[in-house]
Write a protein that holds these residues in place. Structure first.
Motif, mmCIF file in Angstrom:
data_model
loop_
_atom_site.group_PDB
_atom_site.id
_atom_site.type_symbol
_atom_site.label_atom_id
_atom_site.label_comp_id
_atom_site.label_asym_id
_atom_site.label_seq_id
_atom_site.Cartn_x
_atom_site.Cartn_y
_atom_site.Cartn_z
ATOM 1 N N PHE A 135 0.920 -0.998 -0.076
ATOM 2 C CA PHE A 135 -0.012 0.072 -0.096
ATOM 3 C C PHE A 135 0.931 1.282 -0.045
ATOM 4 O O PHE A 135 0.481 2.228 -0.621
ATOM 5 N N VAL A 136 1.930 1.173 0.717
ATOM 6 C CA VAL A 136 2.837 2.264 0.832
ATOM 7 C C VAL A 136 3.503 2.680 -0.509
ATOM 8 O O VAL A 136 3.673 3.655 -0.945
ATOM 9 N N VAL A 137 3.855 1.486 -0.959
ATOM 10 C CA VAL A 137 4.434 1.395 -2.530
ATOM 11 C C VAL A 137 3.515 2.094 -3.477
ATOM 12 O O VAL A 137 4.079 3.054 -4.194
ATOM 13 N N HIS A 138 2.293 1.693 -3.438
ATOM 14 C CA HIS A 138 1.347 2.333 -4.135
ATOM 15 C C HIS A 138 1.160 3.798 -3.945
ATOM 16 O O HIS A 138 0.846 4.623 -5.078
ATOM 17 N N ARG A 161 1.790 6.778 -6.858
ATOM 18 C CA ARG A 161 0.356 7.365 -7.149
ATOM 19 C C ARG A 161 0.664 8.824 -6.943
ATOM 20 O O ARG A 161 0.311 9.951 -7.714
ATOM 21 N N PHE A 162 1.136 9.152 -5.759
ATOM 22 C CA PHE A 162 1.136 10.624 -5.243
ATOM 23 C C PHE A 162 2.400 11.651 -5.449
ATOM 24 O O PHE A 162 2.464 12.585 -5.319
ATOM 25 N N PHE A 163 3.495 10.545 -5.570
ATOM 26 C CA PHE A 163 4.645 11.297 -5.619
ATOM 27 C C PHE A 163 5.526 10.812 -6.944
ATOM 28 O O PHE A 163 6.475 11.486 -7.066
ATOM 29 N N GLY A 164 4.810 10.164 -8.074
ATOM 30 C CA GLY A 164 5.318 9.955 -9.009
ATOM 31 C C GLY A 164 6.538 9.224 -9.364
ATOM 32 O O GLY A 164 7.593 9.364 -10.138
ATOM 33 N N LEU A 165 6.863 8.487 -8.210
ATOM 34 C CA LEU A 165 8.121 7.513 -8.346
ATOM 35 C C LEU A 165 7.800 6.203 -8.922
ATOM 36 O O LEU A 165 6.641 5.771 -9.240
ATOM 37 N N PHE A 170 9.568 1.445 -3.869
ATOM 38 C CA PHE A 170 9.869 0.201 -3.013
ATOM 39 C C PHE A 170 11.204 0.341 -2.102
ATOM 40 O O PHE A 170 11.074 0.130 -0.816
ATOM 41 N N GLU A 171 12.111 0.914 -2.780
ATOM 42 C CA GLU A 171 13.129 1.492 -1.784
ATOM 43 C C GLU A 171 12.917 2.627 -0.970
ATOM 44 O O GLU A 171 13.460 2.132 0.316
ATOM 45 N N VAL A 220 11.634 3.945 5.279
ATOM 46 C CA VAL A 220 10.703 4.080 6.234
ATOM 47 C C VAL A 220 10.623 3.184 7.260
ATOM 48 O O VAL A 220 10.643 3.441 8.090
ATOM 49 N N HIS A 221 10.377 1.802 6.541
ATOM 50 C CA HIS A 221 10.223 0.637 7.479
ATOM 51 C C HIS A 221 11.199 0.689 8.556
ATOM 52 O O HIS A 221 11.023 0.213 9.470
#
Ligand code: TYC
Length: 115
Positions: A51-54, A58-62, A68-69, A74-75
């Motif tokens: 979900f965080v990857v998504h 989606r919101f930061f254009g990565l 994933f990195e 953050v994790h």
């Protein structure tokens, strides 16, 4: 304050804005650069990694690999900067991420701070 970088200045004797009336009009002049704001994503124990990857895609254009990195950073570290924006853009990104997380019932937290 939002308008820190604006000051009111008399426009002096250049005649531009008084139109021969002799009435001096104040003119707004940009001084320096507008402040920038870091948008941060915080770790928690419950939001799924995918979900965080998504969210980052989606919101930061990565790209998927970048997202994933950054998610793993953050994790492991607890927090990371995901972008730097003007106040209005940062505020909108934070609101969109928080709304998206809440609608999916995940406790993901996104905040902003002045650079
Ligand atoms: N720690 C979460 C887990 O193990 C994953 C996660 C990563 C959550 C980054 C939030 O900002 C975050 N499922």
């Amino acid at each position: 304050m939002l308008t820190d970088f604006w000051t009111m200045q008399d426009d002096g004797d250049d005649g531009d804005r008084e139109g021969g009336t002799g009435v001096k009009l104040a003119t707004r002049t940009r001084t320096g650069k507008p402040p920038l704001y870091k948008v941060l994503i915080l770790n928690d124990d419950y939001t799924p990694m995918e979900f965080v990857v998504h969210v980052l895609e989606r919101f930061f254009g990565l790209s998927h690999a970048q997202a994933f990195e950054l998610m793993l950073t953050v994790h492991k570290k607890g927090v990371a900067v995901v972008g730097v924006f003007s106040y209005e853009i940062a505020e909108t990104k934070v609101a969109m991420v928080m709304d998206f997380a809440q609608r999916h019932q995940h406790p993901l937290q996104c905040t902003m701070e002045k650079e």
